[in-house]
Design an enzyme around this catalytic site. Structure first.
Site, PDB file in Angstrom:
ATOM      1  N   LYS A 191      36.575  39.555  40.121  1.00  0.00           N
ATOM      2  CA  LYS A 191      35.226  39.783  39.596  1.00  0.00           C
ATOM      3  C   LYS A 191      34.519  38.443  39.383  1.00  0.00           C
ATOM      4  CE  LYS A 191      32.674  41.362  35.645  1.00  0.00           C
ATOM      5  NZ  LYS A 191      32.510  41.906  34.347  1.00  0.00           N
ATOM      6  N   LYS A 232      31.673  33.431  35.161  1.00  0.00           N
ATOM      7  CA  LYS A 232      31.610  31.969  34.989  1.00  0.00           C
ATOM      8  C   LYS A 232      32.951  31.443  34.498  1.00  0.00           C
ATOM      9  CE  LYS A 232      28.879  32.978  30.956  1.00  0.00           C
ATOM     10  NZ  LYS A 232      27.898  34.007  31.203  1.00  0.00           N
ATOM     11  N   LYS A 283      40.393  38.155  19.664  1.00  0.00           N
ATOM     12  CA  LYS A 283      40.623  36.764  19.261  1.00  0.00           C
ATOM     13  C   LYS A 283      41.380  36.664  17.950  1.00  0.00           C
ATOM     14  CE  LYS A 283      36.922  34.996  21.970  1.00  0.00           C
ATOM     15  NZ  LYS A 283      35.532  35.330  22.094  1.00  0.00           N
TER      16      LYS A 283
HETATM   17  P1  AMP Z   1      28.119  37.684  31.343  1.00  0.00           P
HETATM   18  O1  AMP Z   1      27.536  36.545  32.114  1.00  0.00           O
HETATM   19  O2  AMP Z   1      29.561  37.902  31.634  1.00  0.00           O
HETATM   20  O3  AMP Z   1      27.787  37.627  29.886  1.00  0.00           O
HETATM   21  O4  AMP Z   1      27.416  38.994  31.888  1.00  0.00           O
HETATM   22  C1  AMP Z   1      26.062  39.274  31.694  1.00  0.00           C
HETATM   23  C2  AMP Z   1      25.721  40.566  32.398  1.00  0.00           C
HETATM   24  O5  AMP Z   1      25.894  40.427  33.811  1.00  0.00           O
HETATM   25  C3  AMP Z   1      26.611  41.731  31.957  1.00  0.00           C
HETATM   26  O6  AMP Z   1      25.784  42.755  31.474  1.00  0.00           O
HETATM   27  C4  AMP Z   1      27.327  42.228  33.182  1.00  0.00           C
HETATM   28  O7  AMP Z   1      27.085  43.601  33.336  1.00  0.00           O
HETATM   29  C5  AMP Z   1      26.678  41.479  34.345  1.00  0.00           C
HETATM   30  N1  AMP Z   1      27.736  40.917  35.189  1.00  0.00           N
HETATM   31  C6  AMP Z   1      28.431  39.775  34.965  1.00  0.00           C
HETATM   32  N2  AMP Z   1      29.305  39.540  35.968  1.00  0.00           N
HETATM   33  C7  AMP Z   1      29.168  40.561  36.854  1.00  0.00           C
HETATM   34  C8  AMP Z   1      29.792  40.904  38.108  1.00  0.00           C
HETATM   35  N3  AMP Z   1      30.736  40.133  38.656  1.00  0.00           N
HETATM   36  N4  AMP Z   1      29.398  42.021  38.721  1.00  0.00           N
HETATM   37  C9  AMP Z   1      28.441  42.811  38.177  1.00  0.00           C
HETATM   38  N5  AMP Z   1      27.816  42.559  37.020  1.00  0.00           N
HETATM   39  C10 AMP Z   1      28.165  41.447  36.355  1.00  0.00           C
END
Ligand code: AMP
Ligand code: TRP
Length: 323
Positions: free
Chosen positions: A191, A194, A112
């Protein structure tokens, strides 16, 4: 048995990727620990979002998701970072041991830093708040995704620097990075995230969930033709949620042909409902009764404090602040 600890951001609603990629493996791991520490990193969220209403809602839903997926509050310690404000005191001490170039080199900041006027100081010291989260509880093993590897290295570096200068004080933790955890695709095949707007929320009401699954993007292979399970998002999701024998059966139907994507999506919807049926009910129960979640978190916060207090005292003593 090592002491496991990990933090979960509360910046959005929990989706299928979070459940399969983070919650389920963490809960599996906690079975091999006397007491694993799982907390909602709601102070970290403030670096990116200043919305008290969203924070409350997301914290409740993230907590409800962990509880619905089987977190055992009798054994494990489940709490909100913000309710143990001493972590900010420890983060300050660590800031004073963190070389400026190390923090300036953090991906979370560097990504950033092209637009520095939008970067707040909280984002800059984010890795030291994370280090405090870990060192505050004498954690030994920290399960995280690959994206957090550098933060763990900084945690180790600052703990070692402190121990060298002030005498042995902190347990130096290890990162536990599971390379085999699947990347769950979203409805557009990228992938699930959100920020891409492609997430599947398994706790949504049945109608919306079904609609979401029906919206998964597929190719234009005609109904009669055999289909390639390897390139199909519906199949990838099915494999992530359904039992192995059902996956083999679906593979067979893909290869056979005369099997449409609509039918595959229906099978996926049913598999999701089957796998998450009980969790969906529990989730609803927790979200409709936030006072129960509040009580469980407070119980965790009491337990967390009983560990963090003596550690903080140890740090204060080492620094000369103890009276
Ligand atoms: P986030 O919501 O991006 O902060 O992710 C929180 C946790 O969820 C992280 O530790 C990621 O390892 C896991 N995670 C998020 N998105 C995915 C995905 N599409 N596939 C697998 N793990 C995910
Ligand atoms: N920074 C982590 C993330 O974005 C969340 C986090 C905060 C964390 N404190 C932690 C993870 C301590 C592990 C240990 O995913």
């Amino acid at each position: 048995m090592p002491r496991y600890l990990t933090g979960i951001q509360s910046s959005g609603k929990p989706h299928l990727g979070n459940i399969l990629g983070a919650i389920a493996p963490a809960l599996e791991l906690s079975k091999t620990s006397d007491a694993a520490f799982y907390f909602i990193a709601d102070l970290h969220t403030l670096t990116s979002s200043k919305d008290p209403k969203a924070l409350r809602e997301n914290t409740l839903e993230v907590a409800a998701a962990w509880l619905a997926c089987g977190l055992n509050v009798q054994k494990d310690v489940f709490y909100r970072q913000s309710q143990i404000p001493e972590v900010c005191e420890l983060a300050w001490y660590l800031n004073c041991f963190a070389p400026y170039p190390m923090l300036a080199n953090a991906h979370s900041f560097k990504d950033k830093s092209e637009n520095l006027s939008s970067v707040n100081a909280g984002l800059f010291v984010y890795p030291m708040l994370m280090a405090a989260d870990i060192l505050m509880y004498d954690a030994e093993v920290v399960p995280v995704g690959k994206d957090q590897k550098q933060h763990l290295e900084m945690t180790r570096d600052v703990a070692e620097a402190f121990n060298r200068t002030m005498g042995p004080t902190f347990v130096v933790p290890e990162a536990y990075i599971r390379e085999d955890v699947m990347t769950v695709p979203g409805v557009d095949g990228r992938k699930m995230s959100k920020s891409y707007g492609n997430a599947i929320n398994v706790f949504e009401d049945e109608k919306s969930l079904r609609k979401r699954i029906m919206s998964i993007v597929t190719d234009a292979t005609p109904l009669e033709a055999p289909k390639n399970p390897q390139t199909c998002t519906v199949f990838a999701l099915y494999r992530a949620v359904a039992p192995a024998d059902a996956v083999e059966e679906l593979r067979r139907r893909y290869l056979e042909g005369n099997f449409g994507y609509g039918q595959a999506k229906q099978a996926l919807f049913e598999a999701v409902m089957e796998r998450f049926g009980p969790a969906r009910e529990k989730f609803r129960h927790f979200v409709e009764n936030p006072q129960i979640v509040e009580e469980l978190l407070r119980l965790g916060e009491e337990k967390a404090r009983s560990v963090s207090r003596p550690v903080l005292e140890r740090v204060r003593r080492a620094l000369g602040y103890s009276v």
